[in-house]
Design a protein around this motif. Structure first.
Motif, PDB file in Angstrom:
ATOM      1  N   HIS A 232       8.223   8.833  -7.345  1.00  0.00           N
ATOM      2  CA  HIS A 232       7.002   8.033  -7.435  1.00  0.00           C
ATOM      3  C   HIS A 232       7.293   6.647  -6.856  1.00  0.00           C
ATOM      4  N   ARG A 234       5.618   2.968  -6.288  1.00  0.00           N
ATOM      5  CA  ARG A 234       4.493   2.167  -6.776  1.00  0.00           C
ATOM      6  C   ARG A 234       3.761   1.445  -5.649  1.00  0.00           C
ATOM      7  N   HIS A 311       5.827  10.464  -3.320  1.00  0.00           N
ATOM      8  CA  HIS A 311       4.389  10.305  -3.241  1.00  0.00           C
ATOM      9  C   HIS A 311       4.024   8.916  -3.749  1.00  0.00           C
ATOM     10  N   SER A 312       2.884   8.432  -3.309  1.00  0.00           N
ATOM     11  CA  SER A 312       2.409   7.122  -3.755  1.00  0.00           C
ATOM     12  C   SER A 312       1.901   7.238  -5.186  1.00  0.00           C
ATOM     13  N   ASP A 313       2.304   6.265  -5.995  1.00  0.00           N
ATOM     14  CA  ASP A 313       1.945   6.302  -7.410  1.00  0.00           C
ATOM     15  C   ASP A 313       1.512   4.906  -7.861  1.00  0.00           C
ATOM     16  N   GLU A 315      -0.284   1.895  -9.584  1.00  0.00           N
ATOM     17  CA  GLU A 315      -0.787   1.778 -10.946  1.00  0.00           C
ATOM     18  C   GLU A 315      -2.053   0.926 -10.971  1.00  0.00           C
TER      19      GLU A 315
END
Length: 385
Positions: A232, A234, A311-313, A315
């Motif tokens: 992940h 951010r 993958h892009s995670d 927030e």
């Protein structure tokens, strides 16, 4: 004599005090100095992570390690008297941006008053002893600048200091504390040289084996990959000047050495009195190695292999972190005839090799020493050209 040979000749037998020696960068620095023949004294909290590089390398066997809080001035002052250092490298800090949002008061106490405490210990030591500390370097961060996040802008050392988040701002304050002590207690008038030459080094975004901190991109990549998860990321579009940990550590040792000796018995071409070499320095890679976090994750995945992916995670409502950051390192290059050695691809490859060895239960002390020796050998070869 090359820079590398000068480094070896200078540090052999020197008494060097490192604050923050149990951390990621501090552990690498302690081992590097040990291999250069220095007598290393360390003052820090217990290792901040589990596992911890300091313990994996078994450094307590090779250095004088004192567990203590940089905020505890009486304890720090007593250890300073024990160490009787010639060189002081101040790394002790609360170093994580996101942690500083959770614990702002503790971050300012550690990063600001910690700097006051080590400089006050130095000042009192110099007053009490004929043999003075020759060189002091405060390691801050590339995030000390007021950052309007303008594309392609690389910060120079003379630009305004005003970090946004508590971590960055506390490091801006640490810079100001250092400048105040230098002007108030360590400057000289007339032709006399200062007793202690003082500098700050603004580096950040280092990668390398043995970093297990939370909320850093490479440790996050390693944890997720070793757990069989997709990495992940951010902030995949944030630009940072990534560099292997050995790059800034070599620069710290170079600055501390050069400002201690000036142009005397030193590398050919490096001239100037110690006070002329003291100052503030950006420490970072060439512009080509200031890349996005997503690009760094791509390099990690390619180097790790074995089906790693990310993958892009992003927030929702995440605390502010700068999206764009570059450094102008011309001052460092011109004053010390320095060039970065390992580009970001090499840095990632060396980092992944370390974590592969960690996952396989290999001899991490031997590997870490091999990487230090390879870097310094590379520096020795390039410094001849």
């Amino acid at each position: 004599m090359t820079k590398f040979e000068s480094l070896q000749a200078f540090y052999k037998g020197k008494r060097v005090l490192i604050t923050g020696h149990t951390g990621f960068k501090g552990s690498w620095l302690a081992l590097m100095l040990h291999r250069l023949g220095a007598e290393v004294y360390g003052y820090a909290l217990e290792p901040p992570t589990e596992p911890a590089l300091f313990q994996l390398l078994q450094l307590e066997k090779d250095i004088h390690s004192e567990i203590g809080d940089i905020r505890d001035f009486p304890h720090l002052q007593r250890f300073f008297e024990t160490a009787r250092p010639e060189i002081v490298l101040h790394l002790a800090a609360q170093p994580i941006v996101r942690t500083s949002y959770l614990y702002p008061r503790e971050t300012f106490e550690t990063n600001v008053m910690g700097t006051v405490n080590i400089l006050e210990a130095l000042r009192l030591y110099n007053e009490a002893h004929d043999e003075k500390v020759r060189s002091f370097l405060n390691v801050t961060t590339d995030k000390v600048y007021e950052n309007p996040e303008q594309a392609d802008h690389a910060f120079r050392e003379d630009e305004k200091l005003d970090g946004y988040d508590p971590y960055s701002n506390s490091k801006s304050c640490s810079e100001l504390v250092t400048h105040s002590y230098q002007k108030s207690f360590f400057s000289t008038t007339g032709s006399a040289a200062p007793e202690t030459a003082i500098s700050t080094a603004r580096a950040g975004n280092v990668i390398g084996g043995g970093d297990f901190a939370k909320d850093r991109i490479i440790p996050d990549c390693v944890r997720d990959t070793m757990a069989g998860k997709t990495i992940h990321v951010r902030n995949p579009y944030s630009t940072r000047p990534y560099q292997h940990v050995l790059e800034p550590l070599y620069v710290y040792l170079l600055i501390a050495m050069q400002q201690a000796v000036g142009g005397k018995n030193d590398t050919e071409g490096d001239e100037g009195a110690p006070e002329a070499l003291a100052g503030s320095y950006n420490v970072g890679p060439d512009e080509v190695d200031a890349i996005t976090t997503g690009a760094l994750a791509d390099l990690f995945v390619e180097s790790w292999g074995e089906g790693a992916s990310w993958h892009s995670d992003a927030e929702a409502d995440a605390p502010h972190e700068a999206a764009y950051l570059k450094l102008d390192t011309r001052k460092l290059k011109e004053r010390f005839h320095w060039q970065p050695r390992w580009h970001v691809t090499e840095a990632v490859q060396e980092t992944v090799a370390w974590y592969h060895a960690f996952s396989e239960g290999a001899d991490l002390r031997a590997l870490t020493e091999q990487q230090i020796d390879a870097f310094l050998a590379d520096e020795a070869e390039k410094s001849r050209t």
